[in-house]
Scaffold this active site. Structure first.
Site, PDB file in Angstrom:
ATOM      1  CB  CYS A   6      -1.064   0.070   1.630  1.00 26.62           C
ATOM      2  SG  CYS A   6      -0.426  -0.518   3.049  1.00 26.62           S
ATOM      3  CG  HIS A  29       0.469   4.710   3.918  1.00 24.93           C
ATOM      4  ND1 HIS A  29       0.331   4.439   4.688  1.00 24.93           N
ATOM      5  CD2 HIS A  29       0.833   3.740   3.765  1.00 24.93           C
ATOM      6  CE1 HIS A  29      -0.534   3.275   5.829  1.00 24.93           C
ATOM      7  NE2 HIS A  29       0.409   2.516   4.577  1.00 24.93           N
TER       8      HIS A  29
END
Length: 361
Positions: free
Chosen positions: A158, A251
């Site tokens: 990810c 993120h």
């Protein structure tokens, strides 16, 4: 109207499994028909099996509440009910490899969120906008597995999606060195603040195995299919640090980059703005209209403000500046459980359906 494909979710009670279920509610092409998890959850309704551990901000869809959870290890029984499966099982790597291959051998395509098969030479690791050509290796994989319709496709880590798309859009300038530090949300560990209170007001400068993935997986995405397997690219040189931060979702990456042919700022912004992939061309249901968005404000991108833009499926860049050591630096952001995990897998499945590689049994 074309009948929806029947979907099974392996590891349906965990956080990524829950995200699959929330994303697939009212999906125009896919319908959840089977939920499978560990033997301890099998036989319960999905609502009972999850209990108080529903971690999504949206309510549990009514359509799955009373579904009986199947035993993920009873491969034939689960596979008989579906056209393909999403895999988010929580097992050892060897166990994941074995069970995903077992499902594929029932002629059930597997779109996996797990890392176990990311380096299996004939299993494509796909970001649909970046390397759809890697899907051609599936034919070699089918020969190895002895299948006609069953195969495995995986999505990458990810965190790399907070910077790899921006680098990909600049490959004509031949990046040579990339230095990236990722600041990773707690949902990447399958946690919320309620069940990980020690992350409140805290930063942990270590995430097991993450730096190796962040440095190597972009090279596999940029690799070539040769003799029925994917051979990773030799460059650029990528070095990373990965840090867990007290953020629920999203993120962030701070990235420095140098090039063989240094682009101008205008060239970089032009390539980012105009970058499109097959998902945009085909207008796939989960595809963002604008894949890479550059935000002009000095204090953007921000997780709270930007992670859910473009349905959580776009990626965002900001603070593009020349650097004193490297050529350029910027800050990137992606939603780790949407674009980075379940959403990226759903988009991959949409691409596979559009290409006729996933069909009704």
């Amino acid at each position: 109207m074309e009948q929806k494909l029947r979907v099974g979710i392996l590891g349906a009670t965990g956080m990524v499994g829950q995200r699959f279920i929330s994303l697939l509610e009212n999906h125009p092409w896919f319908e959840v028909k089977a939920v499978a998890a560990s033997p301890r959850s099998a036989g319960k309704t999905y609502e009972e099996a999850v209990g108080g551990r529903w971690k999504m901000t949206t309510p549990m869809p009514e359509a799955v509440k009373n579904m009986i959870v199947l035993n993920v290890n009873e491969v034939e029984a689960v596979a008989a009910q579906v056209d393909f499966v999403f895999s988010a099982v929580d097992m050892t790597k060897d166990e994941i490899k074995a069970i995903e291959e077992a499902y594929a051998k029932t002629e059930t395509p597997v779109v996996s969120n797990n890392s176990a098969h990311r380096w299996t030479p004939d299993v494509p690791m796909i970001v649909p906008e970046l390397n759809p050509e890697h899907l051609e290796v599936i034919e070699a994989q089918k020969k190895r597995l002895g299948t006609t319709k069953g195969f495995i496709v995986v999505k990458p880590n990810c965190s790399i999606q907070s910077y790899t798309p921006m680098l990909h859009a600049l490959r004509e300038f031949e990046p040579t060195v990339v230095v990236a530090t990722t600041y990773q949300a707690i949902s990447g560990a399958g946690k919320t603040f309620a069940d990980w209170p020690e992350m409140v007001d805290n930063v942990i400068p270590y995430i097991g195995g993450e730096e190796e993935k962040s440095e190597q997986e972009p090279l596999r995405i940029w690799g070539k299919v040769e003799n029925g397997q994917i051979v990773k690219a030799e460059g650029p040189v990528i070095t990373t640090q990965c840090i867990r931060v007290p953020v629920s979702d999203g993120h962030t990456a701070a990235v420095f980059m140098s090039f063989k042919k240094k682009p101008t700022k205008e060239e970089i912004l032009d390539r980012w703005k105009n970058f499109k992939g097959i998902p945009q061309e085909l207008k796939l249901p989960s595809a963002p209209d604008q894949f890479i968005t550059y935000l002009e404000e000095e204090n953007r991108p921000q997780t709270k403000l930007d992670r859910d833009s473009e349905k959580g499926m776009g990626v965002f860049a900001g603070r593009l500046r020349e650097d004193k050591v490297y050529d350029w630096k910027f800050v990137g952001l992606s939603h780790n459980t949407k674009r980075g995990a379940a959403g990226g897998a759903v988009l991959t499945a949409e691409l596979l359906k559009a290409k006729g590689m996933i069909t009704a049994k």
